[in-house]
Design a protein around this motif. Structure first.
Motif, PDB file in Angstrom:
ATOM      1  N   SER A 104      11.312   5.052  10.762  1.00  0.00           N
ATOM      2  CA  SER A 104      10.366   4.280  10.298  1.00  0.00           C
ATOM      3  C   SER A 104       8.974   4.310  10.789  1.00  0.00           C
ATOM      4  O   SER A 104       8.139   4.258  10.317  1.00  0.00           O
ATOM      5  CB  SER A 104      10.905   2.859  10.180  1.00  0.00           C
ATOM      6  OG  SER A 104      12.110   2.914   9.301  1.00  0.00           O
ATOM      7  N   THR A 105       9.048   4.324  12.040  1.00  0.00           N
ATOM      8  CA  THR A 105       7.952   4.214  12.969  1.00  0.00           C
ATOM      9  C   THR A 105       8.035   4.959  14.325  1.00  0.00           C
ATOM     10  O   THR A 105       9.417   4.887  14.739  1.00  0.00           O
ATOM     11  CB  THR A 105       7.254   2.940  13.036  1.00  0.00           C
ATOM     12  OG1 THR A 105       5.839   3.154  13.504  1.00  0.00           O
ATOM     13  CG2 THR A 105       8.005   2.050  13.924  1.00  0.00           C
TER      14      THR A 105
ATOM     15  N   PRO B  14       4.436   6.886  10.443  1.00  0.00           N
ATOM     16  CA  PRO B  14       3.447   6.605  11.107  1.00  0.00           C
ATOM     17  C   PRO B  14       3.614   6.477  12.457  1.00  0.00           C
ATOM     18  O   PRO B  14       4.640   6.311  13.090  1.00  0.00           O
ATOM     19  CB  PRO B  14       3.331   5.034  10.445  1.00  0.00           C
ATOM     20  CG  PRO B  14       4.578   4.872  10.066  1.00  0.00           C
ATOM     21  CD  PRO B  14       5.333   6.076   9.504  1.00  0.00           C
TER      22      PRO B  14
ATOM     23  N   ASN C 250       2.300   4.496  16.193  1.00  0.00           N
ATOM     24  CA  ASN C 250       1.531   3.451  16.869  1.00  0.00           C
ATOM     25  C   ASN C 250       1.449   3.674  18.301  1.00  0.00           C
ATOM     26  O   ASN C 250       2.394   4.114  18.763  1.00  0.00           O
ATOM     27  CB  ASN C 250       2.278   1.971  16.588  1.00  0.00           C
ATOM     28  CG  ASN C 250       2.315   1.812  15.072  1.00  0.00           C
ATOM     29  OD1 ASN C 250       1.499   1.202  14.553  1.00  0.00           O
ATOM     30  ND2 ASN C 250       3.473   1.683  14.504  1.00  0.00           N
TER      31      ASN C 250
ATOM     32  N   LEU D 246       5.776  -5.162  17.170  1.00  0.00           N
ATOM     33  CA  LEU D 246       5.420  -4.177  16.212  1.00  0.00           C
ATOM     34  C   LEU D 246       6.477  -3.747  15.306  1.00  0.00           C
ATOM     35  O   LEU D 246       6.495  -3.555  14.223  1.00  0.00           O
ATOM     36  CB  LEU D 246       4.984  -3.080  16.887  1.00  0.00           C
ATOM     37  CG  LEU D 246       3.310  -2.610  17.289  1.00  0.00           C
ATOM     38  CD1 LEU D 246       3.117  -1.723  18.226  1.00  0.00           C
ATOM     39  CD2 LEU D 246       2.581  -2.614  16.304  1.00  0.00           C
TER      40      LEU D 246
ATOM     41  N   GLU E 172       7.174  -6.437  13.030  1.00  0.00           N
ATOM     42  CA  GLU E 172       6.304  -6.420  11.720  1.00  0.00           C
ATOM     43  C   GLU E 172       6.241  -5.110  10.929  1.00  0.00           C
ATOM     44  O   GLU E 172       5.854  -5.303   9.612  1.00  0.00           O
ATOM     45  CB  GLU E 172       4.840  -6.705  12.298  1.00  0.00           C
ATOM     46  CG  GLU E 172       4.654  -7.942  13.031  1.00  0.00           C
ATOM     47  CD  GLU E 172       3.423  -8.021  13.645  1.00  0.00           C
ATOM     48  OE1 GLU E 172       3.137  -9.370  14.155  1.00  0.00           O
ATOM     49  OE2 GLU E 172       2.647  -7.110  13.642  1.00  0.00           O
ATOM     50  N   ARG E 173       6.534  -4.004  11.352  1.00  0.00           N
ATOM     51  CA  ARG E 173       6.312  -2.856  10.799  1.00  0.00           C
ATOM     52  C   ARG E 173       7.720  -2.121  10.266  1.00  0.00           C
ATOM     53  O   ARG E 173       7.726  -1.176   9.547  1.00  0.00           O
ATOM     54  CB  ARG E 173       5.760  -1.496  11.826  1.00  0.00           C
ATOM     55  CG  ARG E 173       4.407  -2.098  12.269  1.00  0.00           C
ATOM     56  CD  ARG E 173       3.266  -2.217  11.132  1.00  0.00           C
ATOM     57  NE  ARG E 173       1.970  -2.822  11.672  1.00  0.00           N
ATOM     58  CZ  ARG E 173       1.014  -3.099  11.057  1.00  0.00           C
ATOM     59  NH1 ARG E 173       1.179  -2.804   9.739  1.00  0.00           N
ATOM     60  NH2 ARG E 173      -0.292  -3.413  11.190  1.00  0.00           N
ATOM     61  N   THR E 174       8.851  -2.743  10.427  1.00  0.00           N
ATOM     62  CA  THR E 174      10.110  -2.192   9.990  1.00  0.00           C
ATOM     63  C   THR E 174      11.075  -3.328   9.586  1.00  0.00           C
ATOM     64  O   THR E 174      10.713  -4.376   9.515  1.00  0.00           O
ATOM     65  CB  THR E 174      10.864  -1.336  11.222  1.00  0.00           C
ATOM     66  OG1 THR E 174      11.334  -2.324  12.298  1.00  0.00           O
ATOM     67  CG2 THR E 174       9.947  -0.119  11.940  1.00  0.00           C
TER      68      THR E 174
END
Length: 373
Positions: free
Chosen positions: A267-268, A314, A316, A349, A352-354
């Motif tokens: 995912s990130t 993505p 980060n 992070l 919020e992002r996954t």
């Protein structure tokens, strides 16, 4: 006529004024014809004084490296000659006229250089273990950097003195403060490497080591270890260079391997690394962004960017700010204290992002000297 001369020299003020006028005119003539040469001699003296300081730093670094090898490696003979040869090693960059494939050519040269360095250190220090060999290699590389800095400054000093070129001397004189700062940083790094002490550049590795503490690790790429860590319902694959010896590993290969194992279902990616701060910023300040946070010659960054581009993952970035001296010298308290705030940002992070059940890669980038798994 006589009264006029008496009037000219009779008053003290007139005599003083005449003397000052003559002296001023003399100085004006001298500086008009010889001002550039005088300026050049002043610059040469300044460069010469810094050059003497650089020589002392270089010689002290060579001495520290030699004493460390003798103490840890227990060589049979005198390693002085081999150490002096090591300090003169060069690595020739591959031809870039045709840029196709230049990354893999550069990686090959760096790999050959790394193997050669390790073999040389083994011959100089036969009694050292793997971690100590890595630390000794880092120590010798710092001594090599000091030797090169000294020789380059000496080259331009002698060249400027030989040609009496103001512009050659002026250029080297203007950058000397930055060069001296870099030399002092390498001198501090050399002493940290000689005792296996963590340095500021290990901030990312320390964050990863803190996250993976208590979890089983495996070597996922050359000199890179990874651990599977559950974080808030997600599966985080935390990786760092293999410690506690001085090592940066191949994090690009490690990240690419995890992506392939999970068939691109990541995912990130969150990368943590040290970064140079601007003057006025405090050491240990944290900043967030996007992109592959990794330094070096660019090979590992290319691998990471190539892998994430293919799978549209993505990336980060979280950086811990420090100057060049902090990065290669023993880790400051401000940088050590930044670990917990960085971990809080990582968890934020991830939340919020996954979403729950996702796979996440957390890569702690940097030299892992003094930092285990």
């Amino acid at each position: 006529m006589l009264p006029q001369l008496a009037g000219l020299f009779g008053g003290g003020d007139n005599v003083v004024s005449l003397i000052f006028q003559v002296v001023f005119t003399g100085f004006f003539v001298v500086f008009m014809f010889y001002g550039q040469r005088i300026q050049m001699m002043v610059m040469l003296r300044e460069v010469e004084s810094h050059l003497r300081r650089l020589k002392l730093i270089r010689d002290d670094g060579r001495k520290v490296a030699m004493e460390t090898i003798k103490e840890i490696g227990k060589p049979v003979g005198d390693p002085t000659e081999r150490i002096d040869q090591f300090l003169e090693y060069i690595a020739i960059a591959p031809q870039s006229m045709d840029p196709s494939g230049i990354v893999w050519k550069l990686e090959h040269v760096l790999d050959v250089r790394d193997v050669r360095f390790k073999d040389e250190v083994k011959l100089m220090a036969p009694e050292a273990d793997e971690a100590q060999l890595n630390n000794l290699e880092n120590t010798l590389e710092a001594a090599m950097a000091l030797n090169m800095i000294y020789k380059v400054i000496r080259h331009f000093y002698l060249l400027g003195k030989k040609t009496l070129s103001l512009y050659i001397i002026m250029q080297i004189q203007m950058v000397l403060p930055l060069i001296m700062q870099q030399a002092e940083a390498y001198a501090q790094a050399l002493r940290a490497f000689s005792v296996g002490q963590p340095i500021g550049d290990g901030a990312g590795a320390l964050v990863a080591a803190t996250l993976m503490q208590g979890y089983e690790t495996r070597e996922i790429a050359r000199d890179v270890v990874a651990a599977t860590v559950p974080i808030d319902g997600r599966t985080a694959y935390v990786l760092k260079a293999k410690g506690p010896g001085g090592n940066v590993g191949k994090p690009g290969d490690g990240i690419r391997q995890i992506i392939e194992e999970k068939k691109g279902k990541i995912s990130t990616i969150i990368m943590i690394d040290a970064a140079l701060k601007l003057e006025g910023e405090k050491p240990g300040e944290i900043a967030e962004g996007v992109g592959a946070a990794i330094g070096g010659p660019g090979v590992e960054q290319f691998k990471i960017e190539d892998a994430i581009l293919k799978n549209k993952i993505p990336v980060n970035a979280i950086i811990v700010k420090q100057d060049i001296g902090d990065a290669v010298s023993p880790m400051r308290k401000e940088i050590f204290d930044a670990v917990d705030p960085v971990i809080k940002r990582i968890k934020r992070l991830i939340l919020e992002r996954t979403k729950k059940g996702d796979n996440v890669i957390i890569a702690g980038i940097g030299n892992t000297i003094g930092i285990g798994q």
